[in-house]
Write a protein that holds these residues in place. Structure first.
Motif, mmCIF file in Angstrom:
data_model
loop_
_atom_site.group_PDB
_atom_site.id
_atom_site.type_symbol
_atom_site.label_atom_id
_atom_site.label_comp_id
_atom_site.label_asym_id
_atom_site.label_seq_id
_atom_site.Cartn_x
_atom_site.Cartn_y
_atom_site.Cartn_z
ATOM 1 N N TYR A 1 -2.822 8.028 6.660
ATOM 2 C CA TYR A 1 -2.128 7.163 7.613
ATOM 3 C C TYR A 1 -1.553 8.068 8.713
ATOM 4 O O TYR A 1 -1.241 9.236 8.462
ATOM 5 N N SER A 2 -1.375 7.516 9.919
ATOM 6 C CA SER A 2 -0.887 8.383 10.990
ATOM 7 C C SER A 2 -0.069 7.611 12.012
ATOM 8 O O SER A 2 -0.285 6.413 12.252
ATOM 9 N N LEU A 3 0.890 8.324 12.596
ATOM 10 C CA LEU A 3 1.574 7.860 13.797
ATOM 11 C C LEU A 3 0.684 8.251 14.967
ATOM 12 O O LEU A 3 0.309 9.413 15.114
ATOM 13 N N CYS B 1 0.836 -1.205 0.000
ATOM 14 C CA CYS B 1 0.000 0.000 0.000
ATOM 15 C C CYS B 1 0.870 1.254 0.000
ATOM 16 O O CYS B 1 1.988 1.244 0.544
ATOM 17 N N ILE B 2 0.354 2.321 -0.569
ATOM 18 C CA ILE B 2 1.019 3.627 -0.543
ATOM 19 C C ILE B 2 0.519 4.393 0.679
ATOM 20 O O ILE B 2 -0.686 4.560 0.862
ATOM 21 N N TRP B 3 1.439 4.860 1.521
ATOM 22 C CA TRP B 3 1.055 5.666 2.678
ATOM 23 C C TRP B 3 0.840 7.110 2.233
ATOM 24 O O TRP B 3 1.470 7.600 1.304
ATOM 25 N N ALA B 4 -0.032 7.803 2.935
ATOM 26 C CA ALA B 4 -0.237 9.235 2.708
ATOM 27 C C ALA B 4 -0.784 9.835 3.988
ATOM 28 O O ALA B 4 -0.697 9.218 5.054
ATOM 29 N N TRP B 5 -1.358 11.039 3.889
ATOM 30 C CA TRP B 5 -1.794 11.751 5.083
ATOM 31 C C TRP B 5 -2.970 11.097 5.783
ATOM 32 O O TRP B 5 -3.312 11.476 6.887
ATOM 33 N N ASN C 1 4.982 4.558 23.812
ATOM 34 C CA ASN C 1 4.762 3.667 22.679
ATOM 35 C C ASN C 1 3.837 4.324 21.659
ATOM 36 O O ASN C 1 2.818 4.912 22.032
ATOM 37 N N PHE C 2 4.211 4.189 20.395
ATOM 38 C CA PHE C 2 3.411 4.719 19.297
ATOM 39 C C PHE C 2 3.174 3.604 18.281
ATOM 40 O O PHE C 2 3.948 2.642 18.200
ATOM 41 N N VAL C 3 2.109 3.742 17.507
ATOM 42 C CA VAL C 3 1.809 2.792 16.438
ATOM 43 C C VAL C 3 1.479 3.565 15.170
ATOM 44 O O VAL C 3 1.216 4.769 15.217
ATOM 45 N N ILE C 4 1.500 2.870 14.041
ATOM 46 C CA ILE C 4 1.075 3.458 12.770
ATOM 47 C C ILE C 4 -0.284 2.873 12.431
ATOM 48 O O ILE C 4 -0.457 1.641 12.415
ATOM 49 N N GLU C 5 -1.262 3.748 12.167
ATOM 50 C CA GLU C 5 -2.609 3.304 11.840
ATOM 51 C C GLU C 5 -2.922 3.601 10.372
ATOM 52 O O GLU C 5 -2.521 4.638 9.842
ATOM 53 N N ASN C 6 -3.657 2.674 9.734
ATOM 54 C CA ASN C 6 -4.089 2.905 8.365
ATOM 55 C C ASN C 6 -5.372 3.734 8.359
ATOM 56 O O ASN C 6 -5.875 4.097 9.430
ATOM 57 N N PRO C 7 -5.935 4.082 7.189
ATOM 58 C CA PRO C 7 -7.125 4.957 7.172
ATOM 59 C C PRO C 7 -8.327 4.399 7.917
ATOM 60 O O PRO C 7 -9.196 5.151 8.335
ATOM 61 N N GLU C 8 -8.379 3.080 8.116
ATOM 62 C CA GLU C 8 -9.490 2.478 8.852
ATOM 63 C C GLU C 8 -9.224 2.422 10.350
ATOM 64 O O GLU C 8 -10.034 1.901 11.125
ATOM 65 N N GLY C 9 -8.061 2.944 10.795
ATOM 66 C CA GLY C 9 -7.734 2.919 12.214
ATOM 67 C C GLY C 9 -7.115 1.621 12.681
ATOM 68 O O GLY C 9 -6.957 1.402 13.896
ATOM 69 N N LEU C 10 -6.742 0.730 11.751
ATOM 70 C CA LEU C 10 -6.113 -0.537 12.122
ATOM 71 C C LEU C 10 -4.616 -0.343 12.294
ATOM 72 O O LEU C 10 -3.979 0.405 11.547
ATOM 73 N N VAL D 1 -0.181 11.942 14.187
ATOM 74 C CA VAL D 1 0.679 12.732 13.297
ATOM 75 C C VAL D 1 0.520 12.164 11.886
ATOM 76 O O VAL D 1 0.893 11.008 11.641
ATOM 77 N N PRO D 2 -0.040 12.914 10.923
ATOM 78 C CA PRO D 2 -0.221 12.384 9.567
ATOM 79 C C PRO D 2 1.123 12.067 8.907
ATOM 80 O O PRO D 2 2.121 12.765 9.127
ATOM 81 N N LEU D 3 1.135 11.023 8.087
ATOM 82 C CA LEU D 3 2.348 10.636 7.367
ATOM 83 C C LEU D 3 2.413 11.330 6.010
ATOM 84 O O LEU D 3 1.398 11.774 5.476
#
Length: 362
Positions: A121-123, A115-119, A166-175, A137-139
């Motif tokens: 997606y978020s930290l 997948c291509i990340w964009a804004w 601790n931080f995670v990266i979430e996709n547009p669906e929040g996963l 934080v948007p990517l």
């Protein structure tokens, strides 16, 4: 006579040629098919008359400002999300930071999925010491195989000690996206001194092993000043035990949502600091109000809580909930087909362990 005729003929030729030299210049101006074309395609032709410049100026200015953003690249249906940690660009683990100091943490990660990340997606902040982090934080746009530096501005705690966030990266669906064999990006800092005292003169109880609850305000805090510890392994045990139980009953796994985890941890902290074993917080908060305070918009919400001395393991607390005959709703929540996402919180204080499990559906 011949000379006079010759001179007359020459004079007439000169007159005709002079009149003929002006004729092409006048019809050239009304050729409307040429003038607009030149004005639109060439921005170098500025030495023209005033009226022409007045027409050109409005067409050039919008062209500069009309496309300030880059269109979001489309992802192929069914693309996969995964990442790999590359390096700490700033603040490697166990860096010494002054109490109350503002600093910027930057991780370098690689897009190892398709997948291509964009804004969209978020930290996202996940657990332990928040350090003033924003919720997300948007990517930037990152194609598969590319690396990205992700930065977040943080503030060190006011008391000496070792702190982790601790931080995670979430996709547009929040996963939450997998990162190597884990799903977290973390930082660990050592606060080396004590922040200058504030005018309020509030007494302190020392640094907590992982995080401290000092205020009733906000979803991340308990309502009494106390020191408590969190335990990431117990959170993981609880999630794994719950989803294994659902799999045994042919149900899909719950998805961990960072906002629900934030609400769960807030109530676990409050329970630890106030010796609570109920769903109502010390400040009158409810599961619904705590979830809403994180920004999560839910269509339905429920909550399991538990506290004991000595603390149970994550597997142990799931076993207790599923076999509880006093309140069958505990087991109904574990096996619900209505809820799709969960957040888990755990806090340890005064030899007691307090669990909170929040269930929700967007």
């Amino acid at each position: 006579m011949f000379k006079k005729l010759l001179i007359g003929t020459l004079l007439m030729a000169l007159i005709l040629s002079a009149c003929g030299g002006q004729a092409p210049t006048e019809p050239a101006a009304p050729t409307e098919t040429q003038a607009p074309t030149e004005k639109q395609t060439s921005t170098d032709e500025i030495p023209v008359t005033g009226p022409t410049e007045a027409i050109e100026s409005p067409t050039v200015t919008p062209e500069v400002t009309a496309t300030p953003s880059i269109p979001r690249p489309e992802n192929e249906p069914g693309c996969t999300n995964s990442a790999s940690y590359v390096a700490d660009i700033t603040i490697p683990d166990n860096t010494n930071i002054g109490a109350g100091e503002t600093f910027i943490k930057t991780w370098r990660v690689s897009n190892t999925g398709t997948c291509i990340w964009a804004w969209d997606y978020s930290l996202t902040y996940y657990s332990e010491e928040r350090m003033g982090a924003p919720q997300a934080v948007p990517l930037d746009i990152t194609y598969p195989g590319q690396t990205l530096d992700i930065s977040v501005e943080l503030v060190a705690p006011n008391s000496p000690g070792s702190y982790r966030a601790n931080f995670v990266i979430e996709n547009p669906e929040g996963l939450i996206m997998g990162i190597n064999e884990d799903s977290r990006l973390w930082l660990i800092i050592n606060v080396t001194n004590t922040a200058a005292p504030t005018p309020t003169n509030t007494p302190t109880t020392g640094a907590a092993p992982a995080s401290t609850s000092t205020s009733a305000n906000g979803p991340d805090s308990g309502s009494a000043a106390c020191s408590f510890a969190t335990d990431r392994s117990k959170l993981t045990e609880t999630i794994n035990a719950l989803n294994a139980y659902r799999s045994q009953n042919s149900l899909p796994a719950y998805t961990v949502n960072s906002l629900l985890a934030r609400a769960a941890q807030a109530h676990a902290n409050d329970m630890a600091c106030n010796n609570l074993f109920v769903h109502t917080g010390s400040n009158g908060s409810t599961p619904e109000s705590r979830v809403a305070a994180t920004g999560y918009v839910a269509s339905s919400i429920s909550e399991n809580v538990y506290g004991s001395y000595p603390p149970l393991t994550g597997q142990g607390v799931v076993n207790w909930w599923k076999t509880d005959t006093t309140d069958p709703r505990h087991n109904l929540n574990l096996l619900s087909a209505t809820f799709t996402e969960i957040g888990v919180g755990y806090a340890f204080f005064d030899n007691f362990g307090y669990y909170v499990l929040v269930f929700a559906a967007p």
